[in-house]
Write a protein that holds these residues in place. Structure first.
Motif, PDB file in Angstrom:
ATOM      1  N   ARG A 143       0.371   4.555  -7.106  1.00  0.00           N
ATOM      2  CA  ARG A 143      -0.790   5.293  -7.619  1.00  0.00           C
ATOM      3  C   ARG A 143      -1.511   6.071  -6.526  1.00  0.00           C
ATOM      4  O   ARG A 143      -2.215   7.025  -6.819  1.00  0.00           O
ATOM      5  CB  ARG A 143      -1.785   4.317  -8.259  1.00  0.00           C
ATOM      6  CG  ARG A 143      -1.204   3.507  -9.410  1.00  0.00           C
ATOM      7  CD  ARG A 143      -1.462   4.186 -10.734  1.00  0.00           C
ATOM      8  NE  ARG A 143      -0.940   3.406 -11.860  1.00  0.00           N
ATOM      9  CZ  ARG A 143      -0.722   3.926 -13.066  1.00  0.00           C
ATOM     10  NH1 ARG A 143      -0.981   5.203 -13.294  1.00  0.00           N
ATOM     11  NH2 ARG A 143      -0.248   3.183 -14.036  1.00  0.00           N
ATOM     12  N   ARG A 144      -1.373   5.648  -5.262  1.00  0.00           N
ATOM     13  CA  ARG A 144      -2.111   6.316  -4.184  1.00  0.00           C
ATOM     14  C   ARG A 144      -1.434   7.644  -3.854  1.00  0.00           C
ATOM     15  O   ARG A 144      -0.317   7.678  -3.362  1.00  0.00           O
ATOM     16  CB  ARG A 144      -2.114   5.419  -2.946  1.00  0.00           C
ATOM     17  CG  ARG A 144      -2.854   6.008  -1.752  1.00  0.00           C
ATOM     18  CD  ARG A 144      -2.701   5.127  -0.517  1.00  0.00           C
ATOM     19  NE  ARG A 144      -3.180   3.769  -0.770  1.00  0.00           N
ATOM     20  CZ  ARG A 144      -4.459   3.421  -0.772  1.00  0.00           C
ATOM     21  NH1 ARG A 144      -5.390   4.309  -0.504  1.00  0.00           N
ATOM     22  NH2 ARG A 144      -4.807   2.187  -1.037  1.00  0.00           N
TER      23      ARG A 144
ATOM     24  N   GLN B 192       0.796  -1.221   0.000  1.00  0.00           N
ATOM     25  CA  GLN B 192       0.000   0.000   0.000  1.00  0.00           C
ATOM     26  C   GLN B 192       0.832   1.277   0.000  1.00  0.00           C
ATOM     27  O   GLN B 192       0.394   2.312  -0.491  1.00  0.00           O
ATOM     28  CB  GLN B 192      -0.902   0.019   1.245  1.00  0.00           C
ATOM     29  CG  GLN B 192      -1.972  -1.046   1.249  1.00  0.00           C
ATOM     30  CD  GLN B 192      -2.977  -0.832   0.133  1.00  0.00           C
ATOM     31  OE1 GLN B 192      -3.307   0.292  -0.235  1.00  0.00           O
ATOM     32  NE2 GLN B 192      -3.456  -1.931  -0.446  1.00  0.00           N
TER      33      GLN B 192
ATOM     34  N   VAL C 187      -0.599   9.880  -1.674  1.00  0.00           N
ATOM     35  CA  VAL C 187      -0.455  10.261  -0.263  1.00  0.00           C
ATOM     36  C   VAL C 187       0.057  11.699  -0.191  1.00  0.00           C
ATOM     37  O   VAL C 187       1.063  12.031  -0.831  1.00  0.00           O
ATOM     38  CB  VAL C 187       0.532   9.306   0.451  1.00  0.00           C
ATOM     39  CG1 VAL C 187       0.897   9.829   1.842  1.00  0.00           C
ATOM     40  CG2 VAL C 187      -0.052   7.905   0.545  1.00  0.00           C
TER      41      VAL C 187
ATOM     42  N   ALA D 215      -0.136  -0.282  -6.638  1.00  0.00           N
ATOM     43  CA  ALA D 215      -1.103   0.495  -5.848  1.00  0.00           C
ATOM     44  C   ALA D 215      -0.407   1.580  -5.031  1.00  0.00           C
ATOM     45  O   ALA D 215      -0.907   2.703  -4.905  1.00  0.00           O
ATOM     46  CB  ALA D 215      -1.894  -0.433  -4.928  1.00  0.00           C
TER      47      ALA D 215
END
Lengths: 272, 287
Positions: free
Chosen positions: B181-182, B121, B184, B178
């Motif tokens: 792409r997140r 993540q 943050v 992922a």
């Protein structure tokens, strides 16, 4: 999906690269590998010394080829899991511009080699040495290696995994024909033949070799030990460097770790 | 012993303990024999040999006598190592800020030769930028003052220095698409973070592989983990699992190997390291 995830790396089946890693004291091995390796050690307690001797032989050979013979290009066929003293570390310590290709057909070996060995002058490719043209013609090999300049072809502790019916002599001959004059062939090869030594009779060694060969039938590769004469034939078309094909412990020893000879024959030849 | 200069007390104790275990078993002595020599329980010996407790000089002297270690140099070296093993690591200054499991991890990590990590993540901690880290710390501790956030971030940045020190460990990380792409901290923070990743791949001791979405379901979906390997062969590989409120360390060989196996599969399924830069640049262009 589960099948896809286990097809290329199967830790449940003993694997020669991981068995070798275990014998060298590495940790990239699994219970199935250790099970076979421990049985090998039960039969042949010298196996641990022999694999260490083979690493030392590799070091002396690469050192000689780089320092004395001036070779700057290496192709390490069946390179195995990365360990201490890999070819590019030895060669580039002497000649930083030395270029090295690591070749293996084992998915885990290739993954590790790409992650841990690859660098500016070093690549790792997945290819099968039984198909020489797939190695020699590989785009990454073509990019790094100049086939007009001398190349050292290393076949360390690997040809004994090619049984006669797969034509190991023909494989080596095909590689030889692809090498420019002034290139080298270096190899080590498992054997049952040993000279007389105080701790073991030749008969005991032959018997031991036969039992180890049988054990390897449990693994993903079969083991075929060969005699000195058989190993010498791999050097057809090469001029053997002194002292010829000998027990690896006797090939230009540096006396750093003098040990009783046996287990592997080795030699280095130059293509005229 | 210079290669352990950066090792923290936990693993130094692991190292001293492992040597004691070897010395004892080489003589065929039981834990009970050793316990008697230092007037302690077998359990205490077990903990000493596992590096789980500190060493008292007197106990060590008695044990080494029992183990027939008589060479004064050898005795002194072991005593010196044990004394060092008892000294605090740099992180103790920040002790009040960190859950104890993270302290222990930082300590072990500093002593590793090879750090393999899978992150599903997030960007791995060792490769996070200041701003990315700040956004994460903010997200996790909404009530903290700005000063505390700053200290947490400084601690985590100090941890990163191990990648550029002399004789650094090798980091071999697999990061799920992922995590790339997140966004943050928002788009700009993420842009800086992705650029940092590209930079990191140029360090000779950093290998980064991306596990693309199109790999589909995989054996580690939903869990991130790290495997530490130490320069001394006597020390076991250690698996570290960080959860929301605690962390788990595994060092039993069979347990560790379950994770090692999954790591092998992930590395094989991921794009090779040579394609990482291109992959990140593509994500950057789509940010």
């Amino acid at each position: 999906m589960a099948d896809d995830w286990t097809a290329r790396i199967n830790t449940g089946v003993p694997n020669p690269a991981r068995i070798y890693d275990y014998l060298l004291g590495g940790k990239d091995n699994f219970p199935a590998d250790r099970d076979v390796a421990d049985q090998v050690l039960d039969i042949a307690p010298v196996a641990r010394d022999v694999v260490e001797d083979n690493r030392a032989f590799l070091r002396r050979v690469v050192d000689h080829l780089t320092r004395e013979a001036g070779v700057r290009q290496f192709i390490d066929l069946g390179s195995g899991l990365p360990t201490q003293g890999n070819v590019h570390e030895i060669a580039q310590a002497i000649a930083p511009e030395a270029r090295v290709v690591y070749v293996d057909n084992d998915a885990m070996v290739v993954t590790h080699s790409r992650a841990l060995l690859a660098g500016d002058n070093t690549v790792a490719i997945e290819a099968d040495l039984r198909k020489p043209d797939s190695v020699v013609g590989h785009p990454e090999v073509r990019e790094l290696i100049d086939f007009e300049q001398p190349i050292a072809l290393l076949l360390m502790a690997i040809l004994h995994f090619i049984p006669d019916q797969e034509n190991p002599l023909g494989i080596v001959a095909r590689f030889r024909d692809c090498l420019p004059a002034g290139s080298y062939l270096a190899m080590s090869h498992g054997t049952r033949d040993i000279p007389a030594r105080p701790d073991m009779s030749p008969e005991a060694m032959t018997e031991m070799g036969a039992r180890v060969e049988k054990l390897y039938q449990l693994t993903t590769a079969t083991l075929t030990t060969r005699s000195r004469a058989q190993v010498e034939r791999f050097f057809d078309g090469f001029e053997l460097l002194e002292p010829g094909v000998v027990e690896i412990q006797r090939w230009r020893p540096d006396d750093r770790h003098p040990r009783l000879p046996g287990g592997f024959f080795g030699g280095v030849g130059r293509k005229p | 012993m210079t290669e352990f200069d950066w090792g923290g007390p936990t693993v130094r104790r692991m190292l001293v303990g492992a040597q004691l275990r070897r010395l004892r078993t080489e003589l065929g002595l039981t834990r009970a024999d050793a316990a008697e020599a230092i007037r302690a329980s077998e359990w205490k010996i077990h903990r000493l040999e596992n590096g789980q407790v500190g060493f008292k000089r007197r106990d060590l002297v008695d044990l080494l006598r029992l183990y027939e270690v008589t060479d004064p140099d050898e005795v002194e070296e072991l005593l010196a190592m044990a004394a060092e093993a008892n000294s605090p690591g740099w992180w103790q200054r920040y002790g009040d800020l960190l859950p104890s499991w993270f302290r222990a991890y930082v300590d072990l990590e500093a002593a590793a030769a090879l750090i393999r990590t899978y992150e599903g993540q997030l960007i791995p901690g060792l490769l996070q930028t200041d701003d990315y880290m700040r956004a994460l710390v903010h997200g996790a501790h909404l009530d903290d003052s700005g000063e505390e956030v700053g200290r947490r971030v400084r601690l985590r940045m100090a941890r990163q220095m191990l990648l550029t020190r002399e004789q650094p460990p090798r980091l071999w990380a697999v990061v799920d698409e992922a995590a790339l792409r997140r966004p943050v901290g928002g788009r700009e923070v993420m842009r800086g973070q992705l650029e940092r990743l590209v930079e990191a791949t140029k360090l000779p001791n950093v290998t980064l592989q991306i596990l693309p979405f199109d790999a589909g379901a995989h054996p580690a979906l939903g869990s991130s983990f790290s495997i530490l390997r130490f320069p001394d062969q006597e020390l076991p590989d250690v698996v570290y699992l960080e959860h929301l409120t605690n962390a788990v360390y595994l060092d039993k060989r069979l347990e560790v190997e379950r994770y090692l196996e999954v790591m092998e599969l992930l590395c094989d399924e991921s794009d090779p390291p040579a394609r990482t830069e291109e992959f990140i640049n593509k994500v950057l262009s789509e940010l």
